[in-house]
Design an enzyme around this catalytic site. Sequence first.
Site, PDB file in Angstrom:
ATOM      1  N   ASP A   9       0.825  -1.214   0.000  1.00  0.00           N
ATOM      2  CA  ASP A   9       0.000   0.000   0.000  1.00  0.00           C
ATOM      3  C   ASP A   9       0.858   1.263   0.000  1.00  0.00           C
ATOM      4  O   ASP A   9       0.458   2.299  -0.551  1.00  0.00           O
ATOM      5  CB  ASP A   9      -0.916   0.040   1.225  1.00  0.00           C
ATOM      6  N   LYS A  68       1.475  -7.605   2.184  1.00  0.00           N
ATOM      7  CA  LYS A  68       2.237  -6.995   3.278  1.00  0.00           C
ATOM      8  C   LYS A  68       3.088  -8.075   3.937  1.00  0.00           C
ATOM      9  O   LYS A  68       2.761  -9.263   3.859  1.00  0.00           O
ATOM     10  CB  LYS A  68       1.317  -6.386   4.355  1.00  0.00           C
ATOM     11  N   ASP A  88      -6.179  -5.629  -4.538  1.00  0.00           N
ATOM     12  CA  ASP A  88      -5.846  -4.240  -4.209  1.00  0.00           C
ATOM     13  C   ASP A  88      -4.379  -3.926  -4.508  1.00  0.00           C
ATOM     14  O   ASP A  88      -4.031  -2.834  -4.961  1.00  0.00           O
ATOM     15  CB  ASP A  88      -6.085  -3.950  -2.717  1.00  0.00           C
ATOM     16  N   ARG A 103     -14.867  -3.247  -4.729  1.00  0.00           N
ATOM     17  CA  ARG A 103     -13.736  -2.314  -4.781  1.00  0.00           C
ATOM     18  C   ARG A 103     -12.433  -3.008  -5.147  1.00  0.00           C
ATOM     19  O   ARG A 103     -11.601  -2.423  -5.847  1.00  0.00           O
ATOM     20  CB  ARG A 103     -13.588  -1.538  -3.466  1.00  0.00           C
ATOM     21  N   SER A 104     -12.248  -4.239  -4.696  1.00  0.00           N
ATOM     22  CA  SER A 104     -11.005  -4.930  -5.067  1.00  0.00           C
ATOM     23  C   SER A 104     -10.951  -5.140  -6.581  1.00  0.00           C
ATOM     24  O   SER A 104      -9.892  -5.016  -7.199  1.00  0.00           O
ATOM     25  CB  SER A 104     -10.888  -6.262  -4.330  1.00  0.00           C
ATOM     26  N   GLY A 112     -12.392  -3.130  -8.636  1.00  0.00           N
ATOM     27  CA  GLY A 112     -12.113  -1.784  -9.136  1.00  0.00           C
ATOM     28  C   GLY A 112     -10.637  -1.452  -9.115  1.00  0.00           C
ATOM     29  O   GLY A 112     -10.085  -0.890 -10.066  1.00  0.00           O
ATOM     30  N   TRP A 113      -9.976  -1.812  -8.015  1.00  0.00           N
ATOM     31  CA  TRP A 113      -8.523  -1.605  -7.948  1.00  0.00           C
ATOM     32  C   TRP A 113      -7.836  -2.301  -9.126  1.00  0.00           C
ATOM     33  O   TRP A 113      -6.907  -1.753  -9.741  1.00  0.00           O
ATOM     34  CB  TRP A 113      -7.967  -2.164  -6.644  1.00  0.00           C
TER      35      TRP A 113
END
Length: 404
Positions: free
Chosen positions: A120, A165, A175, A245-246, A248-249
Amino acid sequence: MKNITLIAIIVLSFFTSCKEEKKEVVTEETQQEVKISSSLKWSERMALSIMKRFPKARDVDNHKTINWNYKHGLLALSFEKLYQETGNEKYFEYEKGYADDLIDSTGTILNYDIEKYNIDNINAGKILFFLYEKTKDEKYLTAIKTLRKQLENHPRTNSGGLWHKKIYPYQMWLDGLYMGQPFYARYIAEYEDGKNFDDVAHQFEVCYKQTYDEKTGLLLHAWDESKQMGWADKTTGKSPNFWSRSLGWYVMALVDVLDYFPEDHPKRQMLIQQLNDLSTALVKVQDKSGIWYQVPNFPDREGNYLESSGTAMFAYAFAKGVRKGYLPSEFKDVANKAFDGLVKELVKVDDNGEVHLTQTCKGAGLGGNPYRDASFEYYIGEAKRVNNLHGTGPFILAALELNR
């Protein structure tokens, strides 16, 4: 002596009165200035609304401490594109203000720890390329190189995919493709003579293959190569649900990465094909309102709702995909339908013309403490927010692409 004192008092009172009167006039003018005209395009109306609420970009969403944050990076990038479209310096200064509040004169990024290996943290670095190009301030280049160094040493799955991460070992989330790859691709194009584009393409190859759902053509939110997480299928490692949304990312990552991929690169067509296939699958689950549901394949399940951020991201990606020649022209109509739906159903405008975007999911992740299990109930149970950064930045980007 008394007369002199009296005259002095009268003169002082006069100037004080003038100052107060002038102050009132300025206040009145200021109040008039903050009224946002409905004749402006939606991109500027949203941007001015955000600036009115938060004069400094770093303060948007009321974080307790200012930090180097992917959401603020997304917003700042939308202001960069708005500046490039309008030439209005105040949009550039808003973007630059965020970078300058977070990066000191030596190029050190505030509250950034490379050892966390959080994908991120790469995203906000996208704005630094333009800032360096425009200002020639070396601190931006230093910060760019710091973020590139993170990617160089970032832990990977056995198949070569960048972990989301360090605290989420062997996991790729959709994402993360947006967070890391457009920055990586631009760095390669501008500072590495085109080397490592194969690695960028490989990230999409691995993630797409491992999250693809044959029944719907959609991509599941995440994949755990180790299959150790509670949410991971013990055979495939896939998470159990789709999240708008994922997705969309992911489509935004594709259209933005393609900005830097050489036309003769052998993997370019693969990226375009992914965009076409995934976009086609997404249209099949678009609601008649033009908006997508939080969990897009279960529109009729109780608790599911029309969500704004994923919809804005799809509108942006489809519109840009058509403009750049990656998608057939009919996807422009899909994008406009999505934007129409947002404006009609989820955008509210107050008496001063201030624009508010509603029904944005605050956030949805996997694992962690408290544990996030990727169930349908989890996704619909996450908090909804008004004017959340996940939605407002993509809304501006979509409005710009559609010239709305």
